[in-house]
Design a protein around this motif. Structure first.
Motif, PDB file in Angstrom:
ATOM      1  N   PHE A 124       0.836  -1.187   0.000  1.00  6.24           N
ATOM      2  CA  PHE A 124       0.000   0.000   0.000  1.00  6.24           C
ATOM      3  C   PHE A 124       0.875   1.243   0.000  1.00  6.24           C
ATOM      4  O   PHE A 124       1.916   1.266   0.657  1.00  6.24           O
ATOM      5  CB  PHE A 124      -0.886   0.029   1.251  1.00  6.24           C
ATOM      6  N   VAL A 125       0.446   2.253  -0.718  1.00  7.12           N
ATOM      7  CA  VAL A 125       1.132   3.544  -0.706  1.00  7.12           C
ATOM      8  C   VAL A 125       0.086   4.645  -0.657  1.00  7.12           C
ATOM      9  O   VAL A 125      -1.031   4.482  -1.153  1.00  7.12           O
ATOM     10  CB  VAL A 125       2.037   3.760  -1.943  1.00  7.12           C
ATOM     11  N   CYS A 126       0.452   5.756  -0.043  1.00  9.32           N
ATOM     12  CA  CYS A 126      -0.474   6.886  -0.055  1.00  9.32           C
ATOM     13  C   CYS A 126      -0.245   7.700  -1.332  1.00  9.32           C
ATOM     14  O   CYS A 126       0.825   7.638  -1.944  1.00  9.32           O
ATOM     15  CB  CYS A 126      -0.321   7.745   1.196  1.00  9.32           C
ATOM     16  N   TYR A 127      -1.251   8.416  -1.702  1.00  9.87           N
ATOM     17  CA  TYR A 127      -1.190   9.199  -2.930  1.00  9.87           C
ATOM     18  C   TYR A 127       0.010  10.145  -2.935  1.00  9.87           C
ATOM     19  O   TYR A 127       0.609  10.388  -3.972  1.00  9.87           O
ATOM     20  CB  TYR A 127      -2.499   9.977  -3.111  1.00  9.87           C
ATOM     21  N   ASN A 128       0.373  10.653  -1.751  1.00 11.27           N
ATOM     22  CA  ASN A 128       1.491  11.590  -1.651  1.00 11.27           C
ATOM     23  C   ASN A 128       2.810  10.994  -2.127  1.00 11.27           C
ATOM     24  O   ASN A 128       3.737  11.720  -2.449  1.00 11.27           O
ATOM     25  CB  ASN A 128       1.655  12.080  -0.215  1.00 11.27           C
ATOM     26  N   SER A 129       2.895   9.681  -2.173  1.00 14.41           N
ATOM     27  CA  SER A 129       4.128   9.038  -2.644  1.00 14.41           C
ATOM     28  C   SER A 129       4.485   9.510  -4.044  1.00 14.41           C
ATOM     29  O   SER A 129       5.655   9.730  -4.359  1.00 14.41           O
ATOM     30  CB  SER A 129       3.968   7.514  -2.640  1.00 14.41           C
ATOM     31  N   PHE A 130       3.476   9.671  -4.869  1.00 14.94           N
ATOM     32  CA  PHE A 130       3.717  10.060  -6.253  1.00 14.94           C
ATOM     33  C   PHE A 130       4.091  11.534  -6.365  1.00 14.94           C
ATOM     34  O   PHE A 130       4.848  11.924  -7.254  1.00 14.94           O
ATOM     35  CB  PHE A 130       2.528   9.689  -7.123  1.00 14.94           C
ATOM     36  N   GLU A 131       3.578  12.349  -5.445  1.00 22.07           N
ATOM     37  CA  GLU A 131       4.001  13.747  -5.396  1.00 22.07           C
ATOM     38  C   GLU A 131       5.483  13.825  -5.030  1.00 22.07           C
ATOM     39  O   GLU A 131       6.228  14.624  -5.592  1.00 22.07           O
ATOM     40  CB  GLU A 131       3.157  14.524  -4.388  1.00 22.07           C
ATOM     41  N   GLU A 132       5.893  12.985  -4.083  1.00 24.71           N
ATOM     42  CA  GLU A 132       7.304  12.937  -3.684  1.00 24.71           C
ATOM     43  C   GLU A 132       8.184  12.485  -4.850  1.00 24.71           C
ATOM     44  O   GLU A 132       9.256  13.049  -5.085  1.00 24.71           O
ATOM     45  CB  GLU A 132       7.493  11.987  -2.502  1.00 24.71           C
ATOM     46  N   THR A 159      -1.111   6.768   6.724  1.00 21.67           N
ATOM     47  CA  THR A 159      -1.442   5.623   5.871  1.00 21.67           C
ATOM     48  C   THR A 159      -0.995   4.323   6.511  1.00 21.67           C
ATOM     49  O   THR A 159      -1.749   3.343   6.539  1.00 21.67           O
ATOM     50  CB  THR A 159      -0.803   5.777   4.473  1.00 21.67           C
ATOM     51  N   ALA A 160       0.218   4.305   7.045  1.00 20.53           N
ATOM     52  CA  ALA A 160       0.729   3.089   7.707  1.00 20.53           C
ATOM     53  C   ALA A 160      -0.151   2.711   8.895  1.00 20.53           C
ATOM     54  O   ALA A 160      -0.477   1.531   9.079  1.00 20.53           O
ATOM     55  CB  ALA A 160       2.169   3.298   8.150  1.00 20.53           C
ATOM     56  N   LEU A 161      -0.559   3.693   9.686  1.00 18.26           N
ATOM     57  CA  LEU A 161      -1.437   3.419  10.824  1.00 18.26           C
ATOM     58  C   LEU A 161      -2.791   2.900  10.352  1.00 18.26           C
ATOM     59  O   LEU A 161      -3.347   1.963  10.926  1.00 18.26           O
ATOM     60  CB  LEU A 161      -1.612   4.680  11.678  1.00 18.26           C
ATOM     61  N   ASP A 165       5.920  14.030   6.569  1.00 18.81           N
ATOM     62  CA  ASP A 165       5.734  12.585   6.654  1.00 18.81           C
ATOM     63  C   ASP A 165       4.369  12.194   7.214  1.00 18.81           C
ATOM     64  O   ASP A 165       4.022  11.012   7.236  1.00 18.81           O
ATOM     65  CB  ASP A 165       6.823  11.946   7.516  1.00 18.81           C
ATOM     66  N   VAL A 166       3.576  13.175   7.669  1.00 17.02           N
ATOM     67  CA  VAL A 166       2.277  12.881   8.274  1.00 17.02           C
ATOM     68  C   VAL A 166       1.410  11.987   7.388  1.00 17.02           C
ATOM     69  O   VAL A 166       0.873  10.979   7.867  1.00 17.02           O
ATOM     70  CB  VAL A 166       1.538  14.182   8.679  1.00 17.02           C
ATOM     71  N   PRO A 167       1.233  12.267   6.092  1.00 20.84           N
ATOM     72  CA  PRO A 167       0.378  11.390   5.278  1.00 20.84           C
ATOM     73  C   PRO A 167       0.898   9.951   5.189  1.00 20.84           C
ATOM     74  O   PRO A 167       0.115   9.003   5.161  1.00 20.84           O
ATOM     75  CB  PRO A 167       0.388  12.045   3.894  1.00 20.84           C
ATOM     76  N   PHE A 168       2.206   9.790   5.183  1.00 17.52           N
ATOM     77  CA  PHE A 168       2.796   8.455   5.087  1.00 17.52           C
ATOM     78  C   PHE A 168       2.594   7.675   6.383  1.00 17.52           C
ATOM     79  O   PHE A 168       2.239   6.490   6.369  1.00 17.52           O
ATOM     80  CB  PHE A 168       4.284   8.555   4.750  1.00 17.52           C
ATOM     81  N   VAL A 169       2.780   8.350   7.509  1.00 17.80           N
ATOM     82  CA  VAL A 169       2.570   7.711   8.807  1.00 17.80           C
ATOM     83  C   VAL A 169       1.092   7.392   8.998  1.00 17.80           C
ATOM     84  O   VAL A 169       0.734   6.305   9.453  1.00 17.80           O
ATOM     85  CB  VAL A 169       3.117   8.595   9.950  1.00 17.80           C
ATOM     86  N   VAL A 196      -3.741   4.374  -1.505  1.00 18.22           N
ATOM     87  CA  VAL A 196      -4.699   4.726  -0.466  1.00 18.22           C
ATOM     88  C   VAL A 196      -5.004   6.214  -0.584  1.00 18.22           C
ATOM     89  O   VAL A 196      -4.109   7.047  -0.480  1.00 18.22           O
ATOM     90  CB  VAL A 196      -4.131   4.409   0.935  1.00 18.22           C
ATOM     91  N   SER A 197      -6.262   6.506  -0.804  1.00 24.09           N
ATOM     92  CA  SER A 197      -6.701   7.899  -0.879  1.00 24.09           C
ATOM     93  C   SER A 197      -6.713   8.485   0.531  1.00 24.09           C
ATOM     94  O   SER A 197      -7.244   7.882   1.467  1.00 24.09           O
ATOM     95  CB  SER A 197      -8.100   7.970  -1.477  1.00 24.09           C
ATOM     96  N   LEU A 198      -6.128   9.642   0.687  1.00 24.29           N
ATOM     97  CA  LEU A 198      -6.048  10.255   2.003  1.00 24.29           C
ATOM     98  C   LEU A 198      -7.428  10.574   2.574  1.00 24.29           C
ATOM     99  O   LEU A 198      -7.602  10.630   3.783  1.00 24.29           O
ATOM    100  CB  LEU A 198      -5.183  11.516   1.938  1.00 24.29           C
ATOM    101  N   GLY A 199      -8.408  10.737   1.717  1.00 26.16           N
ATOM    102  CA  GLY A 199      -9.769  11.008   2.178  1.00 26.16           C
ATOM    103  C   GLY A 199     -10.417   9.839   2.894  1.00 26.16           C
ATOM    104  O   GLY A 199     -11.407  10.009   3.602  1.00 26.16           O
ATOM    105  N   HIS A 200      -9.872   8.644   2.751  1.00 29.08           N
ATOM    106  CA  HIS A 200     -10.418   7.460   3.412  1.00 29.08           C
ATOM    107  C   HIS A 200      -9.819   7.218   4.792  1.00 29.08           C
ATOM    108  O   HIS A 200     -10.268   6.337   5.518  1.00 29.08           O
ATOM    109  CB  HIS A 200     -10.185   6.219   2.540  1.00 29.08           C
ATOM    110  N   ILE A 201      -8.814   7.974   5.142  1.00 33.44           N
ATOM    111  CA  ILE A 201      -8.116   7.771   6.412  1.00 33.44           C
ATOM    112  C   ILE A 201      -8.790   8.609   7.500  1.00 33.44           C
ATOM    113  O   ILE A 201      -8.963   9.817   7.356  1.00 33.44           O
ATOM    114  CB  ILE A 201      -6.625   8.141   6.284  1.00 33.44           C
ATOM    115  N   ALA A 202      -9.160   7.944   8.592  1.00 33.81           N
ATOM    116  CA  ALA A 202      -9.830   8.620   9.706  1.00 33.81           C
ATOM    117  C   ALA A 202      -8.926   9.665  10.350  1.00 33.81           C
ATOM    118  O   ALA A 202      -7.703   9.509  10.389  1.00 33.81           O
ATOM    119  CB  ALA A 202     -10.271   7.594  10.747  1.00 33.81           C
ATOM    120  N   ASP A 203      -9.553  10.711  10.861  1.00 37.00           N
ATOM    121  CA  ASP A 203      -8.814  11.790  11.511  1.00 37.00           C
ATOM    122  C   ASP A 203      -7.947  11.297  12.657  1.00 37.00           C
ATOM    123  O   ASP A 203      -6.878  11.851  12.917  1.00 37.00           O
ATOM    124  CB  ASP A 203      -9.776  12.861  12.028  1.00 37.00           C
ATOM    125  N   SER A 204      -8.392  10.260  13.354  1.00 36.43           N
ATOM    126  CA  SER A 204      -7.619   9.755  14.502  1.00 36.43           C
ATOM    127  C   SER A 204      -6.226   9.306  14.075  1.00 36.43           C
ATOM    128  O   SER A 204      -5.257   9.459  14.823  1.00 36.43           O
ATOM    129  CB  SER A 204      -8.354   8.606  15.186  1.00 36.43           C
TER     130      SER A 204
END
Length: 83
Positions: A2-10, A73-75, A67-71, A43-51
């Motif tokens: 799994f990767v977050c969308y931000n990976s491609f921005e990086e 996503t891992a959580l 690194d917040v979006p990557f962390v 993984v779309s960041l919109g699917h990740i809960a605020d918690s």
């Protein structure tokens, strides 16, 4: 995997450096990236809960806020993070 969308921005942000270090030309690099994309779930960041975002802000405090979006996503997926 799994990767977050931000990976491609990086990847795009560091594209010139990656091309230089890899020795690949743009066509080869794009083909490799396309191959990579075919093996991962984005993984779309919109699917990740605020918690998960709140926890990731805590974990990245004092290091790299980008690194917040990557962390998060891992959580979210209950996975591991390699950074």
């Amino acid at each position: 995997m799994f990767v977050c969308y931000n990976s491609f921005e990086e990847i795009n942000r560091h594209r010139t450096r990656l091309l230089k270090l890899s020795g690949l030309n743009r066509v080869q690099f794009d083909e490799l990236l396309a191959s990579f994309i075919s093996f991962v779930t984005i993984v779309s960041l919109g699917h990740i809960a605020d918690s998960f975002y709140i926890k990731s802000v805590f974990f990245t405090a004092g290091t790299d806020y980008e690194d917040v979006p990557f962390v998060a996503t891992a959580l979210f997926i209950g996975g591991y993070l390699w950074t």
